[in-house]
Design a protein around this motif. Sequence first.
Motif, PDB file in Angstrom:
ATOM      1  N   UNK A  22      55.622 -30.051  22.857  1.00 55.11           N
ATOM      2  CA  UNK A  22      54.245 -29.769  23.267  1.00 55.11           C
ATOM      3  C   UNK A  22      53.312 -29.861  22.070  1.00 55.11           C
ATOM      4  N   UNK A  23      52.087 -29.351  22.240  1.00 55.91           N
ATOM      5  CA  UNK A  23      51.066 -29.481  21.201  1.00 55.91           C
ATOM      6  C   UNK A  23      51.508 -28.775  19.927  1.00 55.91           C
ATOM      7  N   UNK A  48      52.206 -24.805  20.464  1.00 59.73           N
ATOM      8  CA  UNK A  48      51.418 -23.706  21.009  1.00 59.73           C
ATOM      9  C   UNK A  48      52.361 -22.638  21.570  1.00 59.73           C
ATOM     10  N   UNK A  49      53.465 -23.080  22.144  1.00 62.04           N
ATOM     11  CA  UNK A  49      54.332 -22.165  22.876  1.00 62.04           C
ATOM     12  C   UNK A  49      55.438 -21.527  22.040  1.00 62.04           C
TER      13      UNK A  49
ATOM     14  N   UNK B  19      55.503 -29.116  34.149  1.00 61.11           N
ATOM     15  CA  UNK B  19      56.786 -28.663  33.642  1.00 61.11           C
ATOM     16  C   UNK B  19      56.970 -27.248  34.183  1.00 61.11           C
ATOM     17  N   UNK B  31      52.975 -25.901  32.061  1.00 60.14           N
ATOM     18  CA  UNK B  31      51.927 -26.826  31.639  1.00 60.14           C
ATOM     19  C   UNK B  31      51.993 -28.076  32.495  1.00 60.14           C
ATOM     20  N   UNK B  34      48.647 -32.941  30.707  1.00 62.08           N
ATOM     21  CA  UNK B  34      47.605 -32.941  29.671  1.00 62.08           C
ATOM     22  C   UNK B  34      47.937 -31.987  28.516  1.00 62.08           C
ATOM     23  N   UNK B  35      48.799 -31.024  28.731  1.00 62.07           N
ATOM     24  CA  UNK B  35      49.253 -30.163  27.641  1.00 62.07           C
ATOM     25  C   UNK B  35      48.428 -28.899  27.481  1.00 62.07           C
ATOM     26  N   UNK B  36      49.044 -27.909  26.851  1.00 60.06           N
ATOM     27  CA  UNK B  36      48.446 -26.574  26.766  1.00 60.06           C
ATOM     28  C   UNK B  36      47.111 -26.592  26.024  1.00 60.06           C
ATOM     29  N   UNK B  37      47.048 -27.350  24.929  1.00 63.54           N
ATOM     30  CA  UNK B  37      45.819 -27.364  24.134  1.00 63.54           C
ATOM     31  C   UNK B  37      44.644 -27.902  24.951  1.00 63.54           C
ATOM     32  N   UNK B  38      44.848 -29.020  25.606  1.00 61.95           N
ATOM     33  CA  UNK B  38      43.793 -29.620  26.442  1.00 61.95           C
ATOM     34  C   UNK B  38      43.448 -28.695  27.607  1.00 61.95           C
ATOM     35  N   UNK B 221      50.852 -21.693  32.941  1.00 66.40           N
ATOM     36  CA  UNK B 221      50.994 -20.360  32.352  1.00 66.40           C
ATOM     37  C   UNK B 221      50.818 -20.370  30.835  1.00 66.40           C
ATOM     38  N   UNK B 222      51.118 -21.509  30.187  1.00 68.47           N
ATOM     39  CA  UNK B 222      50.982 -21.586  28.736  1.00 68.47           C
ATOM     40  C   UNK B 222      49.549 -21.339  28.307  1.00 68.47           C
ATOM     41  N   UNK B 225      48.171 -17.865  28.981  1.00 67.40           N
ATOM     42  CA  UNK B 225      48.509 -16.888  27.949  1.00 67.40           C
ATOM     43  C   UNK B 225      47.592 -17.008  26.729  1.00 67.40           C
TER      44      UNK B 225
END
Lengths: 111, 371
Positions: A22-23, A48-49, B19, B31, B34-38, B221-222, B225
């Motif tokens: 991930x990021x 991030x996780x 995921x 997530x 696009x991913x947690x950051x986005x 959920x990422x 949080x």
Amino acid sequence: MVAGRRWRDHVGITSHAAEQLGDIVFVELPEAGTDVTKDEEIVVIESVKAASDILAPIDGEIVEINEAIVENPAMVNEDAQGEAWFFRMKASDPSQMDDFMDEAGYKEFIG
Amino acid sequence: MSDLRRTPLHALHIELGARMVPFAGYDMPVQYPSGIMTEHTHTREKAGLFDVSHMGQVRLSGDGVAAAFEQMVPMDVQGLAEDRQRYGFFTNAEGGIEDDLMFANRGDHLFVVVNAACKAADIARMKAVLEPEVSVDPVEDRALMALQGPAAETVLAALAPAVASMRFMDVATVDIMGAACWVSRSGYTGEDGYEISVPAGMAEPVARALLTHDDVLPIGLGARDSLRLEAGLCLYGHDIDSATTPVEAGLNWAIQKARRSGGARAGGFPGADRVLAQLQEGAARKRVGLKPEGRAPMREGVELFGAAEGGAPVGALTSGGFGPTVGGPVAMGYLPAALTSEGTVVFGELRGRRLPLTVCALPFVAAGFKR
């Protein structure tokens, strides 16, 4: 941990691994000049996780590190097998690399 | 795997490429592609849609329901106006927090939303205390979703114009695509937005309609949080638990005057002696915001020390990670009262090294509520 196609003694992670992590927000690399042993935890990489450790792939010396990924960890997500290599290594025993997968083998491995 | 429960939006999550991870007994999206950051940044700048159907929705009804519920929580329930919502928590005999929750006055009943991991225990606890005078009815046939972010009003008002005039913590029953939805103007990201309880059969059509809007991305959920952490909001089981009191957790604001010493209905909830005493005298330890220096995230469990070398731990982090909007690591944890003033430097032990963190005001990112 693999050498990408434009790499010689460069060590990094695969694009697949970067995507799974991930990021990426933090990378801590060993210092250049450090002697490392195969399977020693030498890199901390945090997404991030979660935090993950990366193990030395072979015995040898870290000869150069890529400061650019420390400054901008997101590079690893963008170009893992290109510009975002982690460090360069001088092998003590190049035969340790005989068991490494090639790209085709790896692609089969990750399915 | 097959033991995991699925929300009414499960198939949509899979279709969207989420995921999935097990969370509180449910198979939930952590997530999307696009991913947690986005996802995080998009929620702060536009709007994000969250599936929170795993949370417990419960209706409490019967004569004197507000007075009865006050036996379980240190909140002013009787003074809550119709169609208004409040944050609250169940306490135990020691004044610890058994779960945190939202409750709304819906006229003929109270509508309560509790955490997924605690819902079975919460329902049992409510039945034990409140029945038979008050009927405790878990709502099993509804999904719950949250639409959060500065664009949430425009997006939801396109489907239901009435939501535009709601204020923070207002609740209403609103028609969305023909479904009677229970909407509150609230959430848990620090942004303006809504939580929407939708009949299960309409959950997917409503979610799809919201997602067709360019400003809306699905959020896992990422990012939920990291958003709540930047907003300085407690996560039950981490920042608060059965051994932390509301005063230790800095949740004094949630205990209204009527329930405090000298109030119209002072005490009368589990652990009142301890909680009321702490409200007046303070607690020995307090929850604080902490900013690690440098880039390395410090996560839950990191032990805190008063000095760079030596000494025993004085506290620990209860939440921590990278704050995408802050652009660096952020954390929350507990420290002795003497170390909780802003600017105090403490040290967290990370991979055998002690690295400095600075005590700072919460939230890390200012709230965007429409009051």
